[in-house]
Design an enzyme around this catalytic site. Structure first.
Site, mmCIF file in Angstrom:
data_model
loop_
_atom_site.group_PDB
_atom_site.id
_atom_site.type_symbol
_atom_site.label_atom_id
_atom_site.label_comp_id
_atom_site.label_asym_id
_atom_site.label_seq_id
_atom_site.Cartn_x
_atom_site.Cartn_y
_atom_site.Cartn_z
ATOM 1 N N HIS A 191 -5.465 -20.110 34.926
ATOM 2 C CA HIS A 191 -6.916 -20.116 34.720
ATOM 3 C C HIS A 191 -7.368 -21.300 33.889
ATOM 4 C CE1 HIS A 191 -6.728 -18.680 30.520
ATOM 5 N NE2 HIS A 191 -5.795 -17.820 30.930
ATOM 6 N N CYS A 204 -0.333 -16.215 30.312
ATOM 7 C CA CYS A 204 -1.071 -16.901 31.376
ATOM 8 C C CYS A 204 -0.842 -18.408 31.285
ATOM 9 C CB CYS A 204 -2.570 -16.612 31.265
ATOM 10 S SG CYS A 204 -3.018 -14.955 31.817
#
Length: 185
Positions: free
Chosen positions: A144, A160
Site C-alpha cells: 500500500h 505490510c
C-alpha cells in the site's frame, strides 16, 4: 490552464480533509499533484536474473526493495518499507483485491497493541494505506501507499509493504488480480 489547476487545488485544500477525497475529481487531482512529490528511493529498471515470469512481484525484505518482473532480463525496482523486527514474513501470495483510496480498519491484533487507534478511517491523504492498496490473498498483509515517504527503505510496518503513493499508483496499474507475489527475507 495552470492557474485553473492551482485554483482547484487551493479550493480543495480549503474544503478540509474530511471532504477532500469524497469525489472522483478530488481524488484525480490528488493523484495528479502526487506526481510532483519527491521520491526517497527512485524507481528504476534494473537487470533481473530471477526465473519468475513477467508480471510477477518479488519483494526482498532484506534489501527493502520490490521488483516487478518485466521479462527479457529486466525488472522495475521500487523502494519499500517492510515489517519491523518481529513482523517480517516470507512466502508466496496472490493479489486478491485492489482498491483506490481505500478505507482502513486496523486488524484486531493491531488494536490490541495500539488501543488508541481509530476503528475506521475513510480513504484519503491522512489514511495510513495511502493512495492505493493491493491485497495479498486472504492475509492481513497489503502492498500500500504511505503518507510518510521517510519510512521507505526502513523496517517500520506491522508486516505490510509500504511504498510512496506515487510508486504504489504505478504498481497498481501494472498488477492484475491473481498476480503472484513472492516475499523473500
Amino acid at each position: 490552464m495552470l492557474r485553473a489547476i492551482i485554483l482547484a487545488a487551493g479550493l480543495l485544500a480549503l474544503s478540509g480533509p474530511a471532504h477532500a477525497y469524497s469525489n472522483a475529481l478530488s481524488r484525480g487531482l490528488a493523484d495528479f499533484l502526487n506526481i510532483f512529490s519527491e521520491q526517497p528511493i527512485p524507481r528504476q529498471v534494473v537487470p533481473w536474473s530471477g526465473q519468475q515470469p513477467p508480471g510477477t512481484v518479488v519483494i526482498s525484505t532484506s534489501q527493502r526493495r520490490l521488483y516487478y518482473v518485466l521479462g527479457r532480463g529486466q525488472a522495475l525496482r521500487y523502494g519499500v518499507g517492510v515489517g519491523r523486527q518481529g513482523f517480517s514474513w516470507a512466502g508466496t501470495k496472490t493479489v486478491s483485491m485492489k482498491r483506490e483510496w481505500p478505507d482502513w480498519r486496523p486488524p484486531a491484533q493491531m488494536l490490541k497493541r495500539r488501543p488508541d487507534l481509530p476503528r475506521h478511517m475513510a480513504g484519503g491523504m491522512d489514511n495510513p494505506l495511502g493512495a492505493r492498496a493491493i491485497y495479498l490473498g486472504s492475509s492481513l498483509y497489503r502492498i500500500h501507499g504511505s503518507n510518510e515517504p521517510d519510512t521507505i527503505g526502513a523496517a517500520v510496518s506491522s508486516g505490510c509493504i509500504r511504498m510512496t503513493n506515487r510508486d504504489v499508483m504505478d504498481l497498481y496499474d501494472r498488477v492484475r488480480l491473481g498476480t503472484k507475489v513472492v516475499v523473500l527475507r
